[in-house]
Design an enzyme around this catalytic site. Structure first.
Site, short mmCIF file in Angstrom:
data_model
loop_
_atom_site.label_atom_id
_atom_site.label_comp_id
_atom_site.label_asym_id
_atom_site.label_seq_id
_atom_site.Cartn_x
_atom_site.Cartn_y
_atom_site.Cartn_z
N ASP A 21 0.83 -1.21 0.00
CA ASP A 21 0.00 0.00 0.00
C ASP A 21 0.86 1.26 0.00
OD1 ASP A 21 -2.28 1.51 0.06
OD2 ASP A 21 -2.78 1.09 2.15
N ASN A 69 -10.54 -2.81 -6.25
CA ASN A 69 -9.70 -1.96 -7.11
C ASN A 69 -10.30 -1.73 -8.50
OD1 ASN A 69 -6.49 -3.10 -5.79
ND2 ASN A 69 -7.72 -1.32 -5.22
C1 FPP Z 1 -1.59 0.22 -3.42
O1 FPP Z 1 -1.18 1.54 -3.51
C2 FPP Z 1 -1.13 -0.65 -4.48
C3 FPP Z 1 -1.92 -1.25 -5.43
C4 FPP Z 1 -3.36 -1.04 -5.52
C5 FPP Z 1 -1.38 -2.17 -6.43
C6 FPP Z 1 -0.05 -2.81 -6.18
C7 FPP Z 1 0.59 -3.01 -7.49
C8 FPP Z 1 1.92 -2.96 -7.76
C9 FPP Z 1 2.94 -2.78 -6.72
C10 FPP Z 1 2.40 -3.05 -9.16
C11 FPP Z 1 2.15 -4.27 -9.95
C12 FPP Z 1 2.27 -5.57 -9.26
C13 FPP Z 1 3.02 -6.63 -9.63
C14 FPP Z 1 2.85 -7.90 -8.88
C15 FPP Z 1 4.02 -6.60 -10.72
P1 FPP Z 1 -2.32 2.64 -3.60
O2 FPP Z 1 -2.51 2.99 -5.01
O3 FPP Z 1 -3.53 2.17 -2.88
O4 FPP Z 1 -1.65 3.82 -2.81
P2 FPP Z 1 -2.39 4.97 -1.99
O5 FPP Z 1 -3.15 4.27 -0.89
O6 FPP Z 1 -1.25 5.78 -1.47
O7 FPP Z 1 -3.25 5.71 -2.94
#
Ligand code: FPP
Length: 246
Positions: A21, A69
């Protein structure tokens, strides 16, 4: 100093799960668009996969995309899907070289065709690897998983394949997406949020929970070592007393 030296290699968690996250906030802090945050998040994915394989962690499960998501702006969903395909293409060789098996859990049928195809290609090509199992939770929601489990077992009861009396925890385990994985020992969530967000609700029953302020794109091998060291300091009693354990 390298924290790795402080890890007891004989008491490693058998299964680490991570809620990655903070990509969005990381990007915002740098004055960049969210997509760049996700892109940098893939570097941290690489770090934890590499560190886990080096240590000898048998199972690593990453929450890459939740059922919720899908509600994000279309462009962001597209970015995440593109990143997934490009990471799979890029990392297949690393997975093979390191004897890592890739699996996926979730409602995979809802993924775009291209992602589904690439994913299954990598899953198929790495299915005989034995050093570590890397599981990506994609379009995953724990309540949905439990719902499916209840439905599948109910159908078997209706068709006299299982009797109600026979239903126990192992029957439930066998019907979850995670049927081939052990329970989670250590659950890590980055970015300071202290929530489970519908991730592996059944499987974390006895897991140690580790929350860190570090935003996912800043998460390195050393941060993973820190989490494992903290896990090893905790006493896992599974409902028993300290005296019973010693
Ligand atoms: C959360 O950060 C992260 C995600 C929703 C997706 C995680 C994906 C990756 C790390 C990239 C692709 C994955 C792989 C396995 C190659 P957020 O967007 O919720 O952050 P925020 O809470 O600060 O908005």
């Amino acid at each position: 100093m390298d924290l790795k030296e402080h890890i007891a290699l004989k008491q490693l968690p058998k299964h680490i799960a991570i809620i990655m996250d903070g990509n969005g906030r990381w990007a915002k802090q740098q004055g960049l668009i969210r997509a760049i945050g996700h892109e940098n998040g893939t570097k941290s994915v690489r770090q934890v996969v590499e560190a886990s394989a080096e240590l000898g962690i048998q199972n690593l499960t990453l929450y890459a995309f939740s059922t919720e998501n899908w509600n994000r702006p279309k462009l962001e969903v597209q970015t995440l899907m593109k990143l997934l395909v490009s990471s799979l293409k890029k990392e297949i060789k690393t997975l093979q070289d390191n004897n890592i098996k890739l699996t996926a859990i979730g409602n995979l049928g809802t993924l775009p065709k291209k992602v589904y195809k690439e994913l299954h290609e990598v899953i198929d090509n790495t299915k005989h690897n034995t050093h570590m199992t890397l599981t990506l939770a994609l379009s995953y929601g724990s309540r949905e998983e439990l719902l499916n489990t209840v439905k599948e077992i109910s159908i078997k009861v209706k068709n006299n394949i299982i009797s109600v009396e026979k239903i126990d925890e192992s029957i439930i385990n066998e019907h979850l997406y995670t049927r081939n994985l052990p329970d989670v020992d250590l659950l890590i969530r980055t970015s300071g949020e202290q929530r489970i967000s519908n991730f592996l609700l059944w499987q974390i029953a006895y897991a140690e929970l580790y929350f860190t302020q570090v935003l996912w794109p800043d998460f390195t091998k050393q941060h993973l070592y820190e989490a494992i060291i903290e896990y090893q300091k905790r006493e896992r009693r599974f409902g028993k007393t300290s005296e019973q354990l010693s």
